[in-house]
Scaffold this motif. Structure first.
Motif, PDB file in Angstrom:
ATOM      1  N   GLY A  13       0.809  -1.203   0.000  1.00 23.41           N
ATOM      2  CA  GLY A  13       0.000   0.000   0.000  1.00 23.41           C
ATOM      3  C   GLY A  13       0.848   1.261   0.000  1.00 23.41           C
ATOM      4  O   GLY A  13       0.539   2.235  -0.694  1.00 23.41           O
ATOM      5  N   MET A  14       1.934   1.252   0.767  1.00 25.85           N
ATOM      6  CA  MET A  14       2.843   2.400   0.768  1.00 25.85           C
ATOM      7  C   MET A  14       3.478   2.581  -0.606  1.00 25.85           C
ATOM      8  O   MET A  14       3.641   3.707  -1.092  1.00 25.85           O
ATOM      9  N   GLN A  16       2.174   1.713  -3.454  1.00 26.33           N
ATOM     10  CA  GLN A  16       1.154   2.171  -4.392  1.00 26.33           C
ATOM     11  C   GLN A  16       0.765   3.630  -4.174  1.00 26.33           C
ATOM     12  O   GLN A  16       0.501   4.364  -5.131  1.00 26.33           O
ATOM     13  N   ASP A  17       0.727   4.058  -2.934  1.00 23.48           N
ATOM     14  CA  ASP A  17       0.185   5.378  -2.623  1.00 23.48           C
ATOM     15  C   ASP A  17       1.193   6.510  -2.792  1.00 23.48           C
ATOM     16  O   ASP A  17       0.804   7.685  -2.841  1.00 23.48           O
ATOM     17  N   ALA A  20       0.883   9.332  -5.954  1.00 21.72           N
ATOM     18  CA  ALA A  20      -0.198  10.313  -5.833  1.00 21.72           C
ATOM     19  C   ALA A  20       0.141  11.371  -4.789  1.00 21.72           C
ATOM     20  O   ALA A  20      -0.183  12.552  -4.947  1.00 21.72           O
ATOM     21  N   ARG A  21       0.788  10.942  -3.711  1.00 23.32           N
ATOM     22  CA  ARG A  21       1.158  11.912  -2.671  1.00 23.32           C
ATOM     23  C   ARG A  21       2.257  12.840  -3.156  1.00 23.32           C
ATOM     24  O   ARG A  21       2.239  14.051  -2.880  1.00 23.32           O
ATOM     25  N   ARG A  24       0.616  15.181  -6.089  1.00 26.54           N
ATOM     26  CA  ARG A  24      -0.657  15.837  -5.833  1.00 26.54           C
ATOM     27  C   ARG A  24      -0.542  17.322  -6.188  1.00 26.54           C
ATOM     28  O   ARG A  24       0.423  18.000  -5.835  1.00 26.54           O
ATOM     29  N   GLY A  31      -2.686   8.847 -12.125  1.00 23.25           N
ATOM     30  CA  GLY A  31      -2.050   7.645 -11.606  1.00 23.25           C
ATOM     31  C   GLY A  31      -2.592   6.390 -12.253  1.00 23.25           C
ATOM     32  O   GLY A  31      -3.714   6.371 -12.768  1.00 23.25           O
ATOM     33  N   VAL A  34      -4.178   0.561  -9.407  1.00 22.31           N
ATOM     34  CA  VAL A  34      -3.445  -0.240  -8.431  1.00 22.31           C
ATOM     35  C   VAL A  34      -3.329  -1.686  -8.919  1.00 22.31           C
ATOM     36  O   VAL A  34      -2.268  -2.317  -8.826  1.00 22.31           O
ATOM     37  N   GLN A  65       7.396   7.437   7.041  1.00 24.02           N
ATOM     38  CA  GLN A  65       6.636   7.832   5.858  1.00 24.02           C
ATOM     39  C   GLN A  65       7.428   7.489   4.603  1.00 24.02           C
ATOM     40  O   GLN A  65       8.635   7.729   4.517  1.00 24.02           O
ATOM     41  N   PRO A 284      -7.863   5.203  -8.730  1.00 24.56           N
ATOM     42  CA  PRO A 284      -6.867   4.139  -8.916  1.00 24.56           C
ATOM     43  C   PRO A 284      -7.336   2.739  -8.544  1.00 24.56           C
ATOM     44  O   PRO A 284      -6.636   1.772  -8.809  1.00 24.56           O
ATOM     45  N   ARG A 285      -8.500   2.610  -7.891  1.00 25.80           N
ATOM     46  CA  ARG A 285      -8.946   1.286  -7.434  1.00 25.80           C
ATOM     47  C   ARG A 285     -10.308   0.952  -8.036  1.00 25.80           C
ATOM     48  O   ARG A 285     -11.271   1.703  -7.883  1.00 25.80           O
TER      49      ARG A 285
END
Length: 392
Positions: A13-14, A16-17, A20-21, A24, A31, A34, A65, A284-285
């Protein structure tokens, strides 16, 4: 900075995310799904695992992070890996804050992992899969949205790669044109001549009602036109069937053009509706809500103007090259594309090692709108660097 191998759902998850972070607020950023990324690293979904390996990492700061990510992989069936003079692995899915130390730590991890497996260089960013997806670092055209299957990268990524010692192995050009842009008069003249002087040739779009035929005809042309190119592995029948199945939800048969000689497929021009113009409204999902939203947005897209399409692949069997088959096929295709309401087209990237295809793009009035680069890093820095050979 802690570097963590992705071994569980939390770290995935980290991984994948992070993009976008990082991106942004960037107007052009879209993006990927997933599920598309996870399929690359799933041995049950990715046939490259049959004779290959892959690993991915997340780089974190002291607060835990994610600030960077990368993957490394090798497919022992590829010529680049088996080349005895310079066995080369792959690095991909790179994302990072603007910090050279962080980027170098990610690159070092990939380099060490590949070197431990006997590799002497790494290409990146590339995909643990086919070249039509997730391939190359964007170095121009940052104001434009990425096409489906390609990443958007910020300009500073180029500096992170080059300061580490990566060199451009080849450049990748995305070309675009308005569908209604007139073709040179010579195209129509050639099409008229073919109609009277070359009756063995015919031109038609595919029928999505016969997916097995579509897969077989695509496979036939692909392997003859592309299967012997450097870094390209011939396609297997099951792979062609999977591609057709994957494309089925968005296929528009008016975008799938073939040329036939005595009913043998000898050329194709395969396009799809540009999926990112739909997916950017979905997210994304693809959960149950995402699927409903996808159906709605696809319906809206088909009625939208302007409407963009994506040229996936174009090829002519060698024995029929230089005869004008491709020009005539494009004349027929253009009429159908306009009738279907498409206004703009961007073509899948073409490497600078393929001057013949770049000449074809110029001949139809297409111009470069984005540039990506495939970089190569030699582990022995005293060795002379050589760029990708040009196709003669």
């Amino acid at each position: 900075m802690p570097l963590l191998e992705v071994v569980d759902a939390r770290l995935a998850g980290m991984f994948q995310d992070l993009p976008a972070r990082l991106h942004r607020g960037q107007a052009a950023y879209i993006g990927p799904f997933v599920a598309d990324i996870e399929a690359v690293f799933d041995p049950a979904s990715n046939p490259y695992f049959a004779n290959g390996e892959a690993i991915r990492w997340v780089l974190t700061n002291e607060a835990g992070q994610a600030i960077g990510r990368v993957a490394a992989f090798l497919n022992r069936d590829l010529p680049t890996v088996t080349d005895p003079s310079l066995p080369t692995g792959g690095l991909g899915f790179f994302e990072c804050i603007d910090d050279q130390d962080a980027a170098s730590q990610l690159f070092d991890a990939a380099r060490a992992w590949l070197a431990a497996r006997g590799l002497q260089a790494m290409d990146g960013p590339v995909n643990f899969g086919e070249r039509d997806r997730f391939w190359g670092l964007q170095i121009a055209g940052f104001e434009l949205e990425p096409n489906y299957g390609m990443f958007w990268h910020p300009p500073y990524y180029q500096r992170l790669f080059e300061r580490y010692g990566f060199q451009v192995y080849f450049k990748q050009y995305t070309c675009a044109r308005e569908v209604a842009t007139p073709l040179h008069p010579s195209f129509a003249k050639r099409a008229a001549a073919f109609a009277t002087e070359q009756p063995a040739y015919r031109f038609a779009h595919a029928s999505k009602g016969n997916p097995e035929r579509l897969a077989q005809e695509f496979l036939h042309v692909y392997n003859l036109a592309w299967g012997k190119h450097s870094g390209v592995k011939p396609m297997e029948p099951d792979q062609a069937r999977r591609l057709v199945k994957q494309m089925k939800p968005v296929l528009d048969e008016r975008l799938l053009w073939f040329a036939y000689y005595n009913d043998e497929p000898v050329a194709f021009f395969i396009s799809l509706p540009e999926l990112n113009q739909i997916l950017k409204h979905v997210g994304p999902r693809l959960n149950w809500w995402g699927k409903l939203r996808f159906v709605w947005e696809r319906w809206r897209y088909q009625r939208r103007r302007p409407k963009k399409m994506f040229g996936v692949i174009y090829g002519v069997v060698p024995e029929h090259q230089g005869k004008g088959v491709d020009s005539v096929m494009l004349v027929y295709a253009q009429q159908a594309l306009q009738g279907a309401g498409y206004t703009n087209i961007e073509m899948n990237w073409i490497g600078d090692f393929n001057p013949r295809m770049m000449a074809t793009m110029r001949s139809i009035g297409a111009k470069i709108c984005k540039t990506h680069a495939t970089y190569r890093k030699l582990f022995d820095e005293t060795r002379e660097f050589e760029r990708c050979p040009v196709i003669k």
